[in-house]
Design a protein around this motif. Structure first.
Motif, PDB file in Angstrom:
ATOM      1  N   GLU A   1      42.670 100.735   9.096  1.00  0.00           N
ATOM      2  CA  GLU A   1      43.717 100.469   8.105  1.00  0.00           C
ATOM      3  C   GLU A   1      45.096 100.865   8.617  1.00  0.00           C
ATOM      4  O   GLU A   1      46.076 100.140   8.438  1.00  0.00           O
ATOM      5  N   VAL A   2      45.184 102.017   9.262  1.00  0.00           N
ATOM      6  CA  VAL A   2      46.469 102.482   9.802  1.00  0.00           C
ATOM      7  C   VAL A   2      46.974 101.505  10.859  1.00  0.00           C
ATOM      8  O   VAL A   2      48.148 101.123  10.861  1.00  0.00           O
ATOM      9  N   LEU A   3      46.087 101.098  11.760  1.00  0.00           N
ATOM     10  CA  LEU A   3      46.504 100.180  12.824  1.00  0.00           C
ATOM     11  C   LEU A   3      46.916  98.820  12.261  1.00  0.00           C
ATOM     12  O   LEU A   3      47.889  98.220  12.733  1.00  0.00           O
ATOM     13  N   GLN A   4      46.203  98.347  11.260  1.00  0.00           N
ATOM     14  CA  GLN A   4      46.574  97.073  10.642  1.00  0.00           C
ATOM     15  C   GLN A   4      47.951  97.155   9.990  1.00  0.00           C
ATOM     16  O   GLN A   4      48.772  96.249  10.143  1.00  0.00           O
ATOM     17  N   ARG A   5      48.216  98.244   9.271  1.00  0.00           N
ATOM     18  CA  ARG A   5      49.527  98.420   8.631  1.00  0.00           C
ATOM     19  C   ARG A   5      50.648  98.444   9.658  1.00  0.00           C
ATOM     20  O   ARG A   5      51.757  97.990   9.393  1.00  0.00           O
ATOM     21  N   ARG A   6      50.358  98.990  10.828  1.00  0.00           N
ATOM     22  CA  ARG A   6      51.380  99.119  11.872  1.00  0.00           C
ATOM     23  C   ARG A   6      51.427  97.915  12.810  1.00  0.00           C
ATOM     24  O   ARG A   6      52.198  97.917  13.766  1.00  0.00           O
ATOM     25  N   GLY A   7      50.571  96.925  12.582  1.00  0.00           N
ATOM     26  CA  GLY A   7      50.574  95.724  13.423  1.00  0.00           C
ATOM     27  C   GLY A   7      50.113  95.991  14.840  1.00  0.00           C
ATOM     28  O   GLY A   7      50.608  95.408  15.798  1.00  0.00           O
TER      29      GLY A   7
ATOM     30  N   ASP B   1      39.012  92.950  18.990  1.00  0.00           N
ATOM     31  CA  ASP B   1      40.167  93.677  18.474  1.00  0.00           C
ATOM     32  C   ASP B   1      39.701  94.242  17.140  1.00  0.00           C
ATOM     33  O   ASP B   1      39.602  93.531  16.150  1.00  0.00           O
ATOM     34  N   LEU B   2      39.366  95.510  17.131  1.00  0.00           N
ATOM     35  CA  LEU B   2      38.777  96.114  15.935  1.00  0.00           C
ATOM     36  C   LEU B   2      39.759  96.255  14.785  1.00  0.00           C
ATOM     37  O   LEU B   2      39.363  96.582  13.673  1.00  0.00           O
ATOM     38  N   ALA B   3      41.031  96.001  15.037  1.00  0.00           N
ATOM     39  CA  ALA B   3      42.020  96.044  13.965  1.00  0.00           C
ATOM     40  C   ALA B   3      42.347  94.640  13.457  1.00  0.00           C
ATOM     41  O   ALA B   3      43.198  94.480  12.593  1.00  0.00           O
ATOM     42  N   ALA B   4      41.638  93.632  13.975  1.00  0.00           N
ATOM     43  CA  ALA B   4      41.873  92.255  13.512  1.00  0.00           C
ATOM     44  C   ALA B   4      41.562  92.165  12.018  1.00  0.00           C
ATOM     45  O   ALA B   4      40.660  92.826  11.511  1.00  0.00           O
ATOM     46  N   ASP B   5      42.308  91.305  11.351  1.00  0.00           N
ATOM     47  CA  ASP B   5      42.196  91.219   9.890  1.00  0.00           C
ATOM     48  C   ASP B   5      41.481  89.933   9.467  1.00  0.00           C
ATOM     49  O   ASP B   5      42.036  89.095   8.779  1.00  0.00           O
ATOM     50  N   ASP B   6      40.233  89.796   9.925  1.00  0.00           N
ATOM     51  CA  ASP B   6      39.441  88.646   9.495  1.00  0.00           C
ATOM     52  C   ASP B   6      38.092  89.160   8.975  1.00  0.00           C
ATOM     53  O   ASP B   6      37.661  90.262   9.324  1.00  0.00           O
ATOM     54  N   PRO B   7      37.414  88.398   8.121  1.00  0.00           N
ATOM     55  CA  PRO B   7      36.173  88.865   7.494  1.00  0.00           C
ATOM     56  C   PRO B   7      35.057  89.208   8.485  1.00  0.00           C
ATOM     57  O   PRO B   7      34.333  90.178   8.290  1.00  0.00           O
ATOM     58  N   GLN B   8      34.930  88.437   9.567  1.00  0.00           N
ATOM     59  CA  GLN B   8      33.859  88.703  10.529  1.00  0.00           C
ATOM     60  C   GLN B   8      34.069  90.044  11.234  1.00  0.00           C
ATOM     61  O   GLN B   8      33.124  90.818  11.396  1.00  0.00           O
TER      62      GLN B   8
ATOM     63  N   LYS C   1      35.807  92.560  10.096  1.00  0.00           N
ATOM     64  CA  LYS C   1      35.624  93.611   9.094  1.00  0.00           C
ATOM     65  C   LYS C   1      34.134  93.916   8.907  1.00  0.00           C
ATOM     66  O   LYS C   1      33.724  95.080   8.888  1.00  0.00           O
ATOM     67  N   LEU C   2      33.299  92.898   8.807  1.00  0.00           N
ATOM     68  CA  LEU C   2      31.859  93.097   8.664  1.00  0.00           C
ATOM     69  C   LEU C   2      31.280  93.782   9.896  1.00  0.00           C
ATOM     70  O   LEU C   2      30.529  94.751   9.787  1.00  0.00           O
ATOM     71  N   PHE C   3      31.646  93.288  11.061  1.00  0.00           N
ATOM     72  CA  PHE C   3      31.145  93.844  12.309  1.00  0.00           C
ATOM     73  C   PHE C   3      31.519  95.321  12.447  1.00  0.00           C
ATOM     74  O   PHE C   3      30.680  96.170  12.762  1.00  0.00           O
ATOM     75  N   VAL C   4      32.778  95.626  12.195  1.00  0.00           N
ATOM     76  CA  VAL C   4      33.255  97.012  12.316  1.00  0.00           C
ATOM     77  C   VAL C   4      32.540  97.912  11.315  1.00  0.00           C
ATOM     78  O   VAL C   4      32.125  99.022  11.657  1.00  0.00           O
ATOM     79  N   THR C   5      32.369  97.466  10.088  1.00  0.00           N
ATOM     80  CA  THR C   5      31.703  98.268   9.067  1.00  0.00           C
ATOM     81  C   THR C   5      30.251  98.556   9.445  1.00  0.00           C
ATOM     82  O   THR C   5      29.782  99.689   9.331  1.00  0.00           O
ATOM     83  N   MET C   6      29.540  97.541   9.935  1.00  0.00           N
ATOM     84  CA  MET C   6      28.132  97.742  10.340  1.00  0.00           C
ATOM     85  C   MET C   6      28.034  98.688  11.539  1.00  0.00           C
ATOM     86  O   MET C   6      27.227  99.625  11.531  1.00  0.00           O
TER      87      MET C   6
END
Length: 156
Positions: free
Chosen positions: A62-68, A82-89, A91-96
């Protein structure tokens, strides 16, 4: 300690950091965030060195996304993303993977505790061996009680 990689990129370290301290609260990572700019990519050698829990992964993301900013891990299942990418896939991958990483750290902790308990049950002495035998330790305590300076005792 700051040193430069061959690429000229700065290096940030948090030596001997407790696993109970979230990355966002560690001095080296805070310094990195303070010095990084929008669009920068943070490269980490190993995810287990940065992330301590699922909460830690989500918080950093979240911090990295806010800071671009971008985050790439060099090795393992995390590499190539890119673990800070803002796409659903992503987000799912990182969470798992964050859940798996936390499970792995918990298992390491549990195995360590079981190993320590087994060693203690077997009568093994844990930790660093004593620098002084019982007689010498008693002599030091006695000398301290009689007013000897700690520095003098330490040198002896």
């Amino acid at each position: 300690m700051d040193s430069l990689f061959k690429s000229g990129a700065p290096r940030y370290e948090d030596p001997a950091t407790s696993s109970r301290v979230y990355a966002i609260n560690r001095s080296g990572f805070r310094r990195l965030l303070d010095e990084a700019a929008v669009g920068d990519t943070i490269r980490i050698a190993d995810a287990a060195r940065l992330f301590r829990s699922t909460k830690d992964v989500i918080q950093i993301r979240e911090v990295l996304q806010r800071r671009g900013m971008h985050l790439r891990i060099a090795t393992g299942a995390w590499s190539g993303f890119d673990l800070a990418a803002d796409d659903p896939q992503t987000k799912l991958f990182v969470t798992m993977l964050a859940g798996v990483l936390e499970f792995q750290r918990d298992m390491i902790s549990e195995n360590t505790k079981e190993g320590v308990a087994a060693a203690e049950a077997a009568g093994k002495t844990l930790g660093r061996p004593a620098a002084l035998d019982e007689d010498k330790a008693a002599d030091v305590v006695d000398a301290y009680a009689k007013g000897a300076a700690v520095k003098v005792l330490a040198r002896q």
